[in-house]
Design an enzyme around this catalytic site. Structure first.
Site, mmCIF file in Angstrom:
data_model
loop_
_atom_site.group_PDB
_atom_site.id
_atom_site.type_symbol
_atom_site.label_atom_id
_atom_site.label_comp_id
_atom_site.label_asym_id
_atom_site.label_seq_id
_atom_site.Cartn_x
_atom_site.Cartn_y
_atom_site.Cartn_z
ATOM 1 N N GLY A 77 -50.895 46.999 77.655
ATOM 2 C CA GLY A 77 -51.064 46.620 76.255
ATOM 3 C C GLY A 77 -52.044 47.535 75.560
ATOM 4 O O GLY A 77 -52.812 48.266 76.205
ATOM 5 N N VAL A 118 -50.562 38.920 81.465
ATOM 6 C CA VAL A 118 -51.983 39.087 81.152
ATOM 7 C C VAL A 118 -52.158 39.738 79.783
ATOM 8 O O VAL A 118 -53.154 39.509 79.091
ATOM 9 C CB VAL A 118 -52.690 39.925 82.245
ATOM 10 N N ASN A 120 -52.275 40.709 75.974
ATOM 11 C CA ASN A 120 -52.610 39.867 74.821
ATOM 12 C C ASN A 120 -51.755 40.174 73.601
ATOM 13 O O ASN A 120 -51.329 41.300 73.417
ATOM 14 C CB ASN A 120 -54.089 40.053 74.465
ATOM 15 N N ASP A 148 -61.332 32.582 80.249
ATOM 16 C CA ASP A 148 -62.328 31.914 79.408
ATOM 17 C C ASP A 148 -63.082 30.853 80.203
ATOM 18 O O ASP A 148 -64.290 30.650 80.017
ATOM 19 C CB ASP A 148 -61.651 31.266 78.206
ATOM 20 N N HIS A 175 -55.781 31.182 74.317
ATOM 21 C CA HIS A 175 -56.725 32.220 74.748
ATOM 22 C C HIS A 175 -57.055 33.027 73.492
ATOM 23 O O HIS A 175 -56.496 34.086 73.231
ATOM 24 C CB HIS A 175 -56.092 33.119 75.812
#
Length: 312
Positions: A77, A118, A120, A148, A175
């Protein structure tokens, strides 16, 4: 068990690989990255350490590695910019992520394989992965608020001077900006946190504020988080590889059975084992926490709907 990490050349992917190597649970760690040379370098570096850690295969390659992988972990990402929310990333990361999913579909995957998202914004992309790959919700897990949660526990322990491993608390929901702290079940050594000496509401607010801003804090100080993310990924991978039936706050596509939340991927307490997300647990929450969780799901939904229309 073999895990392939797509984005394995980057900070998060390489930290995950190292955490998994140190854990010594998975048999093979394969790194896949658009920068093939970087992935190969990381794999070589990891291989050099195997004699002192575990009898593992540490390799690199392309999507031809996917068909025999038991876990496909997607960390690839574009990096979050300072002051940019995780949800803002959707406009920059969706095309990249969908391209990865299409490559996975092209080469095929094991029927039993678990996809661990994973990248984002993880809740949006977890839903996209399940839809695009045509997999049941049990087989697509987003890292969600596991990261978190361990950040949260570490900050509570640091503030109180308690043992981090005995400090238990949860972050649920998105998240991102609408995550919620679950103070109602937080404990230190099985003692309710609210009864612990020195605990007060001012300290609680301070800790949660720092938890929510931890990603941005790491970004500003070192260019991005890596070590703790790798550990959080290992928590989920170990739960799958060892069939632990461990309860983790991971993101999965909800069907209305837990807290009445439906058609959005979000983190709730989830039993994770060899076949993925086995069950969602509806913990008793304070009314304010339950309201916050539902509001978090509602906050994600408009962006998700926009994304789904865009990608078809």
């Amino acid at each position: 068990m073999k895990i392939s990490i797509i984005g394995g050349g980057g900070l998060v992917g390489s930290c995950a690989a190292y955490a998994l190597q140190c854990g010594g649970v998975v048999r093979e760690i394969c790194l896949i990255d658009v920068n093939a040379n970087l992935a190969a370098g990381h794999a070589l570096d990891l291989m050099h350490g195997t004699p002192s850690v575990a009898d593992q295969l540490c390799t690199s390659g392309g999507y031809e590695q996917i068909p025999d992988s038991d876990i496909i972990c997607i960390t690839a990402g574009l990096r979050r910019k300072p002051e940019e929310s995780r949800l803002d990333l959707i406009n920059r990361n969706t095309d990249l992520f969908v391209g990865i999913l299409d490559e996975i579909k092209k080469v095929g995957m094991k029927k039993s394989a678990i996809v661990l998202v994973v990248s984002n914004p993880v809740d949006i992309l977890t839903f996209v992965a399940a839809k695009r790959l045509g997999l049941p919700a049990t087989q697509v897990i987003g890292l969600g608020t596991q990261l978190d949660t361990i950040r949260f526990c570490s900050l509570i322990a640091d503030a109180l001077g308690t043992a981090p491993t005995q400090t238990k608390a949860l972050i649920l929901g998105e998240h991102g900006d609408s995550m919620i702290p679950v103070w109602s079940s937080a404990t230190v050594g099985s003692l309710p946190l609210e009864k612990y000496p020195g605990w007060n509401s001012v300290l609680a607010d301070k800790i949660f504020t720092r938890t929510k801003g931890s990603g941005a804090e790491c970004l500003s100080k070192k260019g991005g988080a890596g070590f703790a993310v790798g550990i959080a990924i290992r928590d989920v991978v170990d739960a799958i590889a060892l069939d632990q039936n461990r309860i983790l706050p991971v993101s999965t596509v909800q069907d209305g059975a837990c807290y009445g939340i439906d058609q959005v991927a979000i983190s709730v307490p989830t039993v994770v084992g060899r076949t993925g997300a086995l069950q969602r647990i509806e913990l008793d929450l304070w009314p304010k926490e339950l309201q916050g969780l539902k509001a978090s799901a509602a906050a994600i939904k408009p962006t998700l709907d926009t994304v789904l229309k865009r990608i078809g």
